[in-house]
Design a protein around this motif. Structure first.
Motif, PDB file in Angstrom:
ATOM      1  N   ALA A   8       0.822  -1.193   0.000  1.00 51.26           N
ATOM      2  CA  ALA A   8       0.000   0.000   0.000  1.00 51.26           C
ATOM      3  C   ALA A   8       0.861   1.250   0.000  1.00 51.26           C
ATOM      4  O   ALA A   8       1.980   1.275   0.482  1.00 51.26           O
ATOM      5  CB  ALA A   8      -0.918  -0.003   1.222  1.00 51.26           C
ATOM      6  N   GLY A   9       0.279   2.328  -0.512  1.00 53.52           N
ATOM      7  CA  GLY A   9       1.010   3.579  -0.561  1.00 53.52           C
ATOM      8  C   GLY A   9       1.447   3.931  -1.962  1.00 53.52           C
ATOM      9  O   GLY A   9       1.877   5.040  -2.227  1.00 53.52           O
ATOM     10  N   VAL A  10       1.392   2.975  -2.892  1.00 49.52           N
ATOM     11  CA  VAL A  10       1.743   3.235  -4.269  1.00 49.52           C
ATOM     12  C   VAL A  10       0.480   3.639  -5.019  1.00 49.52           C
ATOM     13  O   VAL A  10      -0.567   3.020  -4.867  1.00 49.52           O
ATOM     14  CB  VAL A  10       2.363   1.977  -4.927  1.00 49.52           C
ATOM     15  CG1 VAL A  10       2.730   2.261  -6.367  1.00 49.52           C
ATOM     16  CG2 VAL A  10       3.578   1.531  -4.130  1.00 49.52           C
ATOM     17  N   ASP A  11       0.572   4.687  -5.831  1.00 48.37           N
ATOM     18  CA  ASP A  11      -0.604   5.148  -6.561  1.00 48.37           C
ATOM     19  C   ASP A  11      -1.139   4.050  -7.456  1.00 48.37           C
ATOM     20  O   ASP A  11      -0.390   3.383  -8.163  1.00 48.37           O
ATOM     21  CB  ASP A  11      -0.251   6.378  -7.419  1.00 48.37           C
ATOM     22  CG  ASP A  11       0.012   7.605  -6.579  1.00 48.37           C
ATOM     23  OD1 ASP A  11      -0.473   7.626  -5.441  1.00 48.37           O
ATOM     24  OD2 ASP A  11       0.703   8.520  -7.068  1.00 48.37           O
ATOM     25  N   ARG A  12      -2.443   3.888  -7.438  1.00 52.38           N
ATOM     26  CA  ARG A  12      -3.082   2.862  -8.253  1.00 52.38           C
ATOM     27  C   ARG A  12      -3.671   3.502  -9.502  1.00 52.38           C
ATOM     28  O   ARG A  12      -4.134   4.632  -9.477  1.00 52.38           O
ATOM     29  CB  ARG A  12      -4.184   2.171  -7.468  1.00 52.38           C
ATOM     30  CG  ARG A  12      -3.671   1.441  -6.233  1.00 52.38           C
ATOM     31  CD  ARG A  12      -4.837   1.005  -5.364  1.00 52.38           C
ATOM     32  NE  ARG A  12      -4.341   0.400  -4.132  1.00 52.38           N
ATOM     33  CZ  ARG A  12      -4.988   0.447  -2.982  1.00 52.38           C
ATOM     34  NH1 ARG A  12      -6.123   1.081  -2.880  1.00 52.38           N
ATOM     35  NH2 ARG A  12      -4.487  -0.141  -1.918  1.00 52.38           N
ATOM     36  N   GLY A  13      -3.665   2.733 -10.581  1.00 51.23           N
ATOM     37  CA  GLY A  13      -4.239   3.244 -11.816  1.00 51.23           C
ATOM     38  C   GLY A  13      -5.734   3.018 -11.839  1.00 51.23           C
ATOM     39  O   GLY A  13      -6.218   2.030 -12.386  1.00 51.23           O
ATOM     40  N   PHE A  14      -6.483   3.922 -11.217  1.00 52.26           N
ATOM     41  CA  PHE A  14      -7.921   3.716 -11.104  1.00 52.26           C
ATOM     42  C   PHE A  14      -8.628   3.881 -12.441  1.00 52.26           C
ATOM     43  O   PHE A  14      -9.816   3.623 -12.544  1.00 52.26           O
ATOM     44  CB  PHE A  14      -8.519   4.658 -10.056  1.00 52.26           C
ATOM     45  CG  PHE A  14      -8.216   4.225  -8.643  1.00 52.26           C
ATOM     46  CD1 PHE A  14      -8.804   3.089  -8.118  1.00 52.26           C
ATOM     47  CD2 PHE A  14      -7.309   4.921  -7.874  1.00 52.26           C
ATOM     48  CE1 PHE A  14      -8.525   2.677  -6.818  1.00 52.26           C
ATOM     49  CE2 PHE A  14      -7.021   4.514  -6.577  1.00 52.26           C
ATOM     50  CZ  PHE A  14      -7.628   3.389  -6.054  1.00 52.26           C
ATOM     51  N   ASP A  15      -7.913   4.357 -13.482  1.00 51.81           N
ATOM     52  CA  ASP A  15      -8.506   4.350 -14.800  1.00 51.81           C
ATOM     53  C   ASP A  15      -8.480   2.942 -15.391  1.00 51.81           C
ATOM     54  O   ASP A  15      -9.102   2.674 -16.402  1.00 51.81           O
ATOM     55  CB  ASP A  15      -7.777   5.324 -15.725  1.00 51.81           C
ATOM     56  CG  ASP A  15      -6.293   5.012 -15.810  1.00 51.81           C
ATOM     57  OD1 ASP A  15      -5.763   4.407 -14.859  1.00 51.81           O
ATOM     58  OD2 ASP A  15      -5.679   5.381 -16.822  1.00 51.81           O
ATOM     59  N   ASP A  16      -7.732   2.060 -14.743  1.00 48.94           N
ATOM     60  CA  ASP A  16      -7.659   0.657 -15.141  1.00 48.94           C
ATOM     61  C   ASP A  16      -8.825  -0.064 -14.470  1.00 48.94           C
ATOM     62  O   ASP A  16      -8.911  -0.112 -13.239  1.00 48.94           O
ATOM     63  CB  ASP A  16      -6.325   0.074 -14.682  1.00 48.94           C
ATOM     64  CG  ASP A  16      -6.098  -1.350 -15.171  1.00 48.94           C
ATOM     65  OD1 ASP A  16      -7.087  -2.065 -15.395  1.00 48.94           O
ATOM     66  OD2 ASP A  16      -4.926  -1.737 -15.309  1.00 48.94           O
ATOM     67  N   ARG A  17      -9.716  -0.628 -15.260  1.00 48.02           N
ATOM     68  CA  ARG A  17     -10.917  -1.235 -14.667  1.00 48.02           C
ATOM     69  C   ARG A  17     -10.594  -2.441 -13.807  1.00 48.02           C
ATOM     70  O   ARG A  17     -11.423  -2.864 -12.992  1.00 48.02           O
ATOM     71  CB  ARG A  17     -11.911  -1.614 -15.763  1.00 48.02           C
ATOM     72  CG  ARG A  17     -11.413  -2.630 -16.769  1.00 48.02           C
ATOM     73  CD  ARG A  17     -12.511  -2.969 -17.734  1.00 48.02           C
ATOM     74  NE  ARG A  17     -12.039  -3.871 -18.771  1.00 48.02           N
ATOM     75  CZ  ARG A  17     -12.843  -4.483 -19.643  1.00 48.02           C
ATOM     76  NH1 ARG A  17     -14.139  -4.259 -19.583  1.00 48.02           N
ATOM     77  NH2 ARG A  17     -12.356  -5.287 -20.565  1.00 48.02           N
ATOM     78  N   ARG A  18      -9.397  -3.002 -13.949  1.00 48.82           N
ATOM     79  CA  ARG A  18      -9.020  -4.099 -13.062  1.00 48.82           C
ATOM     80  C   ARG A  18      -8.968  -3.621 -11.615  1.00 48.82           C
ATOM     81  O   ARG A  18      -9.390  -4.330 -10.709  1.00 48.82           O
ATOM     82  CB  ARG A  18      -7.665  -4.677 -13.485  1.00 48.82           C
ATOM     83  CG  ARG A  18      -7.690  -5.395 -14.821  1.00 48.82           C
ATOM     84  CD  ARG A  18      -6.312  -5.803 -15.257  1.00 48.82           C
ATOM     85  NE  ARG A  18      -5.453  -4.632 -15.422  1.00 48.82           N
ATOM     86  CZ  ARG A  18      -4.150  -4.710 -15.696  1.00 48.82           C
ATOM     87  NH1 ARG A  18      -3.560  -5.890 -15.812  1.00 48.82           N
ATOM     88  NH2 ARG A  18      -3.426  -3.616 -15.861  1.00 48.82           N
ATOM     89  N   HIS A  43      -2.110  -9.552  -6.083  1.00 46.52           N
ATOM     90  CA  HIS A  43      -0.759  -9.988  -6.389  1.00 46.52           C
ATOM     91  C   HIS A  43      -0.669 -10.207  -7.886  1.00 46.52           C
ATOM     92  O   HIS A  43      -1.650 -10.051  -8.607  1.00 46.52           O
ATOM     93  CB  HIS A  43      -0.394 -11.266  -5.610  1.00 46.52           C
ATOM     94  CG  HIS A  43      -1.339 -12.405  -5.828  1.00 46.52           C
ATOM     95  ND1 HIS A  43      -1.324 -13.181  -6.972  1.00 46.52           N
ATOM     96  CD2 HIS A  43      -2.340 -12.917  -5.059  1.00 46.52           C
ATOM     97  CE1 HIS A  43      -2.257 -14.113  -6.890  1.00 46.52           C
ATOM     98  NE2 HIS A  43      -2.896 -13.961  -5.734  1.00 46.52           N
ATOM     99  N   GLY A  44       0.519 -10.541  -8.378  1.00 52.55           N
ATOM    100  CA  GLY A  44       0.682 -10.739  -9.814  1.00 52.55           C
ATOM    101  C   GLY A  44       0.982  -9.434 -10.537  1.00 52.55           C
ATOM    102  O   GLY A  44       1.425  -8.452  -9.925  1.00 52.55           O
ATOM    103  N   PRO A  45       0.752  -9.390 -11.857  1.00 52.19           N
ATOM    104  CA  PRO A  45       1.122  -8.213 -12.649  1.00 52.19           C
ATOM    105  C   PRO A  45       0.557  -6.905 -12.119  1.00 52.19           C
ATOM    106  O   PRO A  45       1.247  -5.885 -12.118  1.00 52.19           O
ATOM    107  CB  PRO A  45       0.551  -8.544 -14.042  1.00 52.19           C
ATOM    108  CG  PRO A  45       0.540 -10.033 -14.095  1.00 52.19           C
ATOM    109  CD  PRO A  45       0.200 -10.475 -12.693  1.00 52.19           C
ATOM    110  N   GLY A  49       2.460  -3.068 -10.799  1.00 54.35           N
ATOM    111  CA  GLY A  49       2.141  -1.720 -11.224  1.00 54.35           C
ATOM    112  C   GLY A  49       2.847  -1.248 -12.465  1.00 54.35           C
ATOM    113  O   GLY A  49       2.863  -0.057 -12.766  1.00 54.35           O
ATOM    114  N   ASP A  50       3.436  -2.183 -13.228  1.00 51.93           N
ATOM    115  CA  ASP A  50       4.155  -1.740 -14.417  1.00 51.93           C
ATOM    116  C   ASP A  50       3.778  -2.529 -15.672  1.00 51.93           C
ATOM    117  O   ASP A  50       4.472  -2.492 -16.672  1.00 51.93           O
ATOM    118  CB  ASP A  50       5.666  -1.848 -14.197  1.00 51.93           C
ATOM    119  CG  ASP A  50       6.114  -3.278 -13.877  1.00 51.93           C
ATOM    120  OD1 ASP A  50       5.258  -4.184 -13.844  1.00 51.93           O
ATOM    121  OD2 ASP A  50       7.312  -3.490 -13.657  1.00 51.93           O
ATOM    122  N   ASP A  51       2.662  -3.265 -15.614  1.00 51.82           N
ATOM    123  CA  ASP A  51       2.250  -3.988 -16.820  1.00 51.82           C
ATOM    124  C   ASP A  51       1.234  -3.132 -17.569  1.00 51.82           C
ATOM    125  O   ASP A  51       0.680  -2.174 -17.046  1.00 51.82           O
ATOM    126  CB  ASP A  51       1.653  -5.356 -16.465  1.00 51.82           C
ATOM    127  CG  ASP A  51       0.237  -5.249 -15.938  1.00 51.82           C
ATOM    128  OD1 ASP A  51      -0.623  -5.965 -16.448  1.00 51.82           O
ATOM    129  OD2 ASP A  51       0.009  -4.438 -15.014  1.00 51.82           O
TER     130      ASP A  51
END
Length: 245
Positions: A8-18, A43-45, A49-51
């Motif tokens: 936690a603490g890393v910005d999430r790509g909320f534009d990514d529907r996943r 977990h996983g890709p 946060g870089d896929d």
């Protein structure tokens, strides 16, 4: 070997529907099982946060419960076009898994080390990471060699089967078995070098086995057999040695 926690603490790509789907799953799990859920993570890709899955890739999710047999059931479903693979495990059970050094370690370690929290008020995910890294720090070289030898047997058997199927012109089945041999050989390399991978595709790419043909995979397995022998025990043995374990 990466030691990045990616929590936690890393910005999430909320534009990514996943991420949108993952947040919905986490919220629903906490709402429906408020007394059972200790932590929720991906977990996983997606955790790295870089896929560039573009919202269409699989989401690996973990729901950690206080006690075994509680919380939602493990499941794999597609939700709004996103495939969600939901693992549910009791905290102590999952910590126990994180302490095991198995022949599949190069393919399983990443889920203990690289997670991104959706709900983790007690910091349990850091405990998971530290338990796994601590187990690796305590592992003796012979443990990795033993696990690598077991993975090698799986790869050797798959390669031999692939070769026979190719001789019988069973091309499709031969290719499937060759794929198994490539992956097993990649896990041997990971174990001998103490390197873990993000997933099977990453394993064969990073070990140079992604496009290896029958002859090349056989050559890799032969070199690995020599190295395993040099590490104290040949891959071939006697009946007595088999029964002795």
């Amino acid at each position: 070997m990466s030691a990045s926690s990616g929590q936690a603490g890393v910005d999430r790509g909320f534009d990514d529907r996943r991420w949108v789907v993952a947040e919905r799953v986490a919220e629903a799990a906490r709402r429906r099982f408020p007394a059972d859920v200790l932590a929720v993570a991906v977990h996983g890709p997606l955790a790295h946060g870089d896929d560039d899955g573009g919202g269409d890739g699989e989401v690996g999710m973990l729901v950690v419960t206080y006690r075994s047999g509680t919380g939602p059931p493990p499941a794999t479903r597609r939700v709004d076009g996103v495939l969600v693979d939901l693992t549910v495990a009791a905290a102590e059970d999952y910590l126990g898994q994180a302490r095991v050094l198995s022949p599949l370690w190069p393919l399983t370690a990443d889920r203990y080390v690289t997670t991104r929290a959706l709900h983790d008020p007690t910091g349990w995910l850091r405990t998971l990471r530290d338990e796994h890294l601590g187990r690796l720090a305590r592992a003796r070289p012979a443990e990795f060699s033993t696990a690598a030898r077991q993975a090698w047997y799986r790869g050797s058997a798959a390669h031999a089967r692939a070769a026979r199927l190719a001789e019988w012109y069973e091309t499709d089945r031969a290719l499937l078995m060759l794929g198994e041999a490539r992956l097993a050989a990649a896990t041997v390399t990971g174990l001998l070098s103490r390197t873990y991978f993000r997933d099977p595709g990453d394993a064969v790419r990073r070990t140079g086995l992604a496009g290896a043909d029958m002859t090349e995979v056989g050559a890799v397995l032969t070199r690995q057999a020599v190295e395993l022998t040099a590490r104290g025990r040949p891959v071939d043995g006697t009946v007595d040695e088999l029964l002795a374990g």
